[in-house]
Design a protein around this motif. Structure first.
Motif, PDB file in Angstrom:
ATOM      1  N   UNK A 169       5.964   8.323   4.613  1.00  0.00           N
ATOM      2  CA  UNK A 169       7.140   7.245   4.518  1.00  0.00           C
ATOM      3  C   UNK A 169       6.649   6.529   5.584  1.00  0.00           C
ATOM      4  N   UNK A 170       6.952   7.309   6.873  1.00  0.00           N
ATOM      5  CA  UNK A 170       7.746   6.343   8.556  1.00  0.00           C
ATOM      6  C   UNK A 170       6.217   5.532   8.647  1.00  0.00           C
ATOM      7  N   UNK A 171       5.359   5.477   8.168  1.00  0.00           N
ATOM      8  CA  UNK A 171       4.205   4.629   8.467  1.00  0.00           C
ATOM      9  C   UNK A 171       5.034   2.821   7.620  1.00  0.00           C
ATOM     10  N   UNK A 172       5.588   2.633   7.010  1.00  0.00           N
ATOM     11  CA  UNK A 172       5.656   1.662   6.567  1.00  0.00           C
ATOM     12  C   UNK A 172       7.376   1.362   6.849  1.00  0.00           C
ATOM     13  N   UNK A 173       7.799   0.569   6.880  1.00  0.00           N
ATOM     14  CA  UNK A 173       9.023  -0.486   6.920  1.00  0.00           C
ATOM     15  C   UNK A 173       9.319  -1.259   6.100  1.00  0.00           C
ATOM     16  N   UNK A 174       8.431  -1.743   5.874  1.00  0.00           N
ATOM     17  CA  UNK A 174       7.896  -3.363   4.647  1.00  0.00           C
ATOM     18  C   UNK A 174       6.924  -2.259   4.028  1.00  0.00           C
ATOM     19  N   UNK A 175       7.079  -3.243   2.559  1.00  0.00           N
ATOM     20  CA  UNK A 175       6.109  -3.255   1.617  1.00  0.00           C
ATOM     21  C   UNK A 175       4.414  -3.491   2.029  1.00  0.00           C
ATOM     22  N   UNK A 196      11.836  -5.332   2.831  1.00  0.00           N
ATOM     23  CA  UNK A 196      12.412  -4.286   3.658  1.00  0.00           C
ATOM     24  C   UNK A 196      12.734  -2.798   3.244  1.00  0.00           C
ATOM     25  N   UNK A 197      12.097  -1.877   3.814  1.00  0.00           N
ATOM     26  CA  UNK A 197      12.915  -0.372   2.804  1.00  0.00           C
ATOM     27  C   UNK A 197      14.029  -0.072   3.481  1.00  0.00           C
ATOM     28  N   UNK A 198      14.782  -0.172   2.799  1.00  0.00           N
ATOM     29  CA  UNK A 198      16.564   0.142   3.189  1.00  0.00           C
ATOM     30  C   UNK A 198      16.789   2.032   2.214  1.00  0.00           C
ATOM     31  N   UNK A 199      17.543   2.206   2.077  1.00  0.00           N
ATOM     32  CA  UNK A 199      18.655   3.486   1.653  1.00  0.00           C
ATOM     33  C   UNK A 199      18.209   2.799  -0.664  1.00  0.00           C
ATOM     34  N   UNK A 200      18.990   1.361  -0.688  1.00  0.00           N
ATOM     35  CA  UNK A 200      19.275   0.862  -1.476  1.00  0.00           C
ATOM     36  C   UNK A 200      17.449   0.129  -1.632  1.00  0.00           C
ATOM     37  N   UNK A 201      16.861  -0.461  -0.989  1.00  0.00           N
ATOM     38  CA  UNK A 201      15.956  -0.481  -1.548  1.00  0.00           C
ATOM     39  C   UNK A 201      14.525   0.390  -0.984  1.00  0.00           C
ATOM     40  N   UNK A 202      14.609   1.280  -1.947  1.00  0.00           N
ATOM     41  CA  UNK A 202      13.634   2.655  -1.425  1.00  0.00           C
ATOM     42  C   UNK A 202      11.422   2.310  -1.913  1.00  0.00           C
ATOM     43  N   UNK A 230      -4.170   3.586  -4.870  1.00  0.00           N
ATOM     44  CA  UNK A 230      -4.081   3.737  -2.944  1.00  0.00           C
ATOM     45  C   UNK A 230      -3.855   4.249  -2.023  1.00  0.00           C
ATOM     46  N   UNK A 231      -2.494   4.682  -2.347  1.00  0.00           N
ATOM     47  CA  UNK A 231      -1.900   5.837  -1.801  1.00  0.00           C
ATOM     48  C   UNK A 231      -0.867   4.890  -1.121  1.00  0.00           C
ATOM     49  N   UNK A 232      -0.834   3.723  -1.161  1.00  0.00           N
ATOM     50  CA  UNK A 232      -0.264   2.771  -0.027  1.00  0.00           C
ATOM     51  C   UNK A 232       1.814   2.717  -0.116  1.00  0.00           C
ATOM     52  N   UNK A 233       2.217   2.623   0.308  1.00  0.00           N
ATOM     53  CA  UNK A 233       3.614   2.471   0.871  1.00  0.00           C
ATOM     54  C   UNK A 233       4.080   1.045  -0.236  1.00  0.00           C
ATOM     55  N   UNK A 234       4.672   1.088  -1.233  1.00  0.00           N
ATOM     56  CA  UNK A 234       5.814   0.039  -2.260  1.00  0.00           C
ATOM     57  C   UNK A 234       6.415  -0.096  -2.593  1.00  0.00           C
ATOM     58  N   UNK A 235       7.046  -1.362  -2.982  1.00  0.00           N
ATOM     59  CA  UNK A 235       7.937  -1.670  -2.967  1.00  0.00           C
ATOM     60  C   UNK A 235       8.401  -1.712  -4.765  1.00  0.00           C
TER      61      UNK A 235
END
Length: 248
Positions: free
Chosen positions: A152-158, A165-171, A178-183
């Protein structure tokens, strides 16, 4: 030496100790022909942050769990059949050094040892065990493996749309292909990946298109930089099989 130790009293005792450390919640580990090769603490790159985990290498399985009390109590036991394992070295980057990937069809992740020597010992022992198993079974090495999840820490945006951009609301969510962090909007689809689950799992839009049109999907592994403590690999393949081994 592994065959010689398989039915030894010392090996049975060591496996019994491991079973005892996991308690009633752990699965029985003693079966005919199974040998405890070695053990040690490795740092596993988890979704939230790197965490120390106790690993036990047997000649046919790799077992790991959370450390409750070092050398005495572990929980959340995981068992990985070595026959399906492939390993790849991970280049050193910053404070993250001496790592490699453990890849299986159901789950893949990176682990890190304290030193280059310990990394070499772990990888050598794992590779030999896998090779011996495949040689005996006549099977080919596994060509399919689950993606390594980007922390999680490697991605601040999708990592797909590059906008949300990831926030407490946009998880944050992880694509199982693929293992990517996505919105959320980029990962609304689900697809059946039989090696990972009996039910359809979350995949990103990019992988969904690839899976439904070409039968394959993209992937990615991001290098990380965190600092954390580790301990080494302790071999149990002693020439003196009755020797008291303090690493049990």
């Amino acid at each position: 030496m592994v065959d010689r130790l398989a039915n030894s009293e010392a090996n049975s005792k060591r496996i019994g100790v491991v079973e005892g450390c996991f308690g009633a919640a752990g699965q029985p580990l003693a079966i005919p022909g199974r040998v405890l090769i070695g053990e040690g603490v490795l740092t596993k790159l988890c979704r939230k942050k790197p965490k120390a985990r106790q690993f036990f290498l047997f000649n046919d399985i790799l077992v790991y769990g959370n450390i409750v009390l070092q050398k005495k109590k572990y929980n959340k036991q995981h068992i990985i059949p070595l026959e399906s394992v492939t390993i790849d070295t991970v280049p050193d980057e910053g404070d993250l050094r001496n790592g490699w990937l453990l890849k299986t069809p159901t789950k893949s992740f990176a682990v890190y040892a304290a030193t280059a020597t310990e990394k070499s010992e772990w990888m050598s022992h794992i590779a030999k065990c896998v090779g011996d198993l495949l040689s005996k079974s006549g099977k080919a090495p596994s060509g399919d493996h689950a993606a390594v999840w980007v922390p999680d820490s490697e991605a601040t945006v999708c990592m797909r749309c590059l906008k949300v951009k990831f926030t407490p609301v946009s998880r944050r969510h992880h694509c199982r292909k693929c293992g990517f962090v996505v919105c959320g909007p980029c990962s609304e689809k689900k697809y059946l990946l039989p090696s990972q689950s009996s039910k359809p799992v979350r995949v990103c839009e990019f992988c969904y298109v690839q899976l439904t049109t070409a039968g394959g999907g993209g992937g990615g592994y991001a290098q990380r930089s965190d600092s954390f403590g580790r301990q080494g690999f302790h071999s149990h393949l002693s020439d003196d099989e009755d020797e008291d081994d303090s690493s049990d």
